[in-house]
Design a protein around this motif. Structure first.
Motif, short mmCIF file in Angstrom:
data_model
loop_
_atom_site.label_atom_id
_atom_site.label_comp_id
_atom_site.label_asym_id
_atom_site.label_seq_id
_atom_site.Cartn_x
_atom_site.Cartn_y
_atom_site.Cartn_z
N ARG A 36 0.93 -1.16 -0.05
CA ARG A 36 -0.05 -0.05 0.02
C ARG A 36 0.78 1.21 -0.21
O ARG A 36 2.15 1.38 0.33
N ARG A 37 0.39 2.19 -0.36
CA ARG A 37 1.05 3.65 -0.37
C ARG A 37 0.86 4.34 0.67
O ARG A 37 -0.25 4.36 1.47
N LEU A 38 1.95 5.16 1.08
CA LEU A 38 2.04 6.08 1.97
C LEU A 38 1.37 7.62 1.54
O LEU A 38 1.74 7.98 0.27
N PRO A 39 1.18 8.51 2.45
CA PRO A 39 1.01 9.93 1.93
C PRO A 39 2.23 10.49 0.92
O PRO A 39 3.30 10.00 1.37
N ARG A 40 1.91 11.26 0.25
CA ARG A 40 3.05 11.83 -0.72
C ARG A 40 4.25 12.48 0.09
O ARG A 40 5.21 12.28 -0.27
N THR A 41 3.91 13.03 1.18
CA THR A 41 5.09 13.47 2.16
C THR A 41 5.76 12.56 2.90
O THR A 41 6.75 12.97 3.56
N MET A 42 5.57 11.13 2.77
CA MET A 42 6.15 10.35 3.46
C MET A 42 6.74 9.16 2.77
O MET A 42 6.89 7.95 3.18
N ARG A 43 7.42 9.60 1.49
CA ARG A 43 8.11 8.68 0.73
C ARG A 43 9.37 7.85 1.30
O ARG A 43 9.44 6.60 0.94
N THR A 44 10.09 8.70 1.91
CA THR A 44 11.28 8.08 2.53
C THR A 44 10.61 6.96 3.63
O THR A 44 11.60 6.15 4.04
N ARG A 50 10.29 -0.63 5.45
CA ARG A 50 10.74 -1.95 4.94
C ARG A 50 12.01 -2.50 5.69
O ARG A 50 12.40 -3.65 6.01
N GLY A 51 12.66 -1.39 6.21
CA GLY A 51 13.70 -1.56 7.26
C GLY A 51 13.27 -2.15 8.46
O GLY A 51 14.00 -3.08 8.98
N HIS A 52 12.31 -1.66 9.08
CA HIS A 52 11.70 -2.20 10.28
C HIS A 52 11.18 -3.78 10.09
O HIS A 52 11.41 -4.33 11.18
N LEU A 53 10.60 -3.80 8.96
CA LEU A 53 10.00 -5.23 8.66
C LEU A 53 11.21 -6.21 8.55
O LEU A 53 11.24 -7.09 9.12
N VAL A 83 21.81 3.92 2.95
CA VAL A 83 21.57 4.84 4.08
C VAL A 83 21.67 4.31 5.47
O VAL A 83 21.39 3.01 5.69
N THR A 84 21.88 5.10 6.30
CA THR A 84 22.56 4.78 7.66
C THR A 84 21.05 4.08 8.37
O THR A 84 21.31 3.21 9.23
N HIS A 86 32.72 0.43 9.93
CA HIS A 86 32.88 1.03 8.89
C HIS A 86 31.96 2.18 9.03
O HIS A 86 31.89 3.44 8.70
N CYS A 87 30.53 2.02 9.52
CA CYS A 87 29.44 2.89 9.31
C CYS A 87 29.20 3.75 10.70
O CYS A 87 28.38 4.57 10.88
#
Length: 282
Positions: free
Chosen positions: A106-114, A120-123, A151-152, A177-178
């Motif tokens: 499903r999609r999130l609001p346009r302001t929440m694309r990041t 998906r990282g939490h999942l 990304v970190t 390294h990170c």
């Protein structure tokens, strides 16, 4: 010369124009209402997320569930997904995965694309904790693809997967390294510190004894719910966490013993202290 347009004398044209004006006015009002509702929703959502980030996942979850009941569409998806993140934060990985995974299409609001990448990282983290590393790698790859690179905030789920698969050397090397970037982005949380200490203990327990014990002392006691989960799904990590529990319990016992001794000494001094009635002050 006539500069103002006169009204048409055709009644049908006037009716059509009136309907158009009514429709435009209605559309404008609906747009204003939508913007007002969206602004209020975003404020409520932001307050709930702030509670989550300040260590109050239970209160955040209650607000998010209430917000989800009043929302629809992409906003409802975002609120429900945030509830799943609350479960992950509390160590309820199975519940978090069960709620998050069906929402990924499903999609999130346009302001929440990041946030789509972050979810998906939490999942992926939840799946790694459950031992479902194949699915965890898939969703981590989806997160990187949607974000467009590494990304970190996706370091921790990757470290969890590597540790779960037994690649602790690779996990430790990746973390080292990170680490400067994680520090700069303020993403050095207790969980990634636990993974770092766990990897250090497995790579070279003798050389890393001091930093590992210091890390465990600073992290423990661990939430009993998360410890119980690890005992069932990741016993090796649970055994490592139990070392921290035992260290803290031993330290607390020593502290209680010292306080009891100091109290006993103080009571003895107070008991033996001369009083004016004894005539000692003369």
């Amino acid at each position: 010369m006539q500069w103002l347009l006169s009204f048409s004398r055709n009644p049908e044209v006037n009716v059509w124009a009136g309907r158009c004006a009514l429709l435009l006015g209605t559309a404008f009002v609906l747009l204003l209402l939508a913007e007002w509702h969206g602004s209020r929703w975003l404020q409520a959502f932001s307050r709930a997320i702030h509670l989550l980030h300040t260590g109050k996942p239970q209160e955040a979850e209650e607000r998010l569930r209430k917000l989800a009941r009043k929302s629809f569409g992409t906003q409802r998806t975002a609120a429900l997904a945030a509830v799943g993140v609350c479960h992950i934060h509390r160590g309820e990985y199975a519940r978090g995965v069960a709620l998050l995974e069906p929402l990924m299409e499903r999609r999130l609001p346009r302001t929440m694309r990041t946030d789509e990448s972050a979810l998906r990282g939490h999942l992926a983290l939840g799946l790694a904790m459950l031992g479902e590393t194949r699915r965890a790698w898939y969703w981590l790859g989806e997160a990187h693809r949607r974000f467009g690179g590494r990304v970190t905030f996706l370091v921790m789920p990757e470290v969890a997967i590597l540790c779960r698969e037994g690649h602790v050397g690779a996990a430790l090397k990746y973390m080292e390294h990170c680490w400067p970037m994680l520090m700069a982005d303020r993403l050095v949380c207790p969980r990634i510190r636990l993974f770092r200490a766990f990897a250090q203990s497995k790579v070279d327990a003798t050389h890393n004894t001091a930093p590992v014990l210091l890390a465990l002392l600073s992290l423990a006691p661990f939430p009993e719910k998360e410890l119980a989960f690890c005992r069932e799904h990741w016993p090796v990590l649970a055994d490592f966490m139990q070392i921290g529990q035992d260290l803290v319990a031993h330290r607390e016992q020593e502290r209680a013993t010292r306080e009891a001794e100091w109290q006993a000494e103080w009571d003895a001094k107070k008991k033996n202290k001369p009083t004016p009635e004894d005539g000692s002050s003369k």
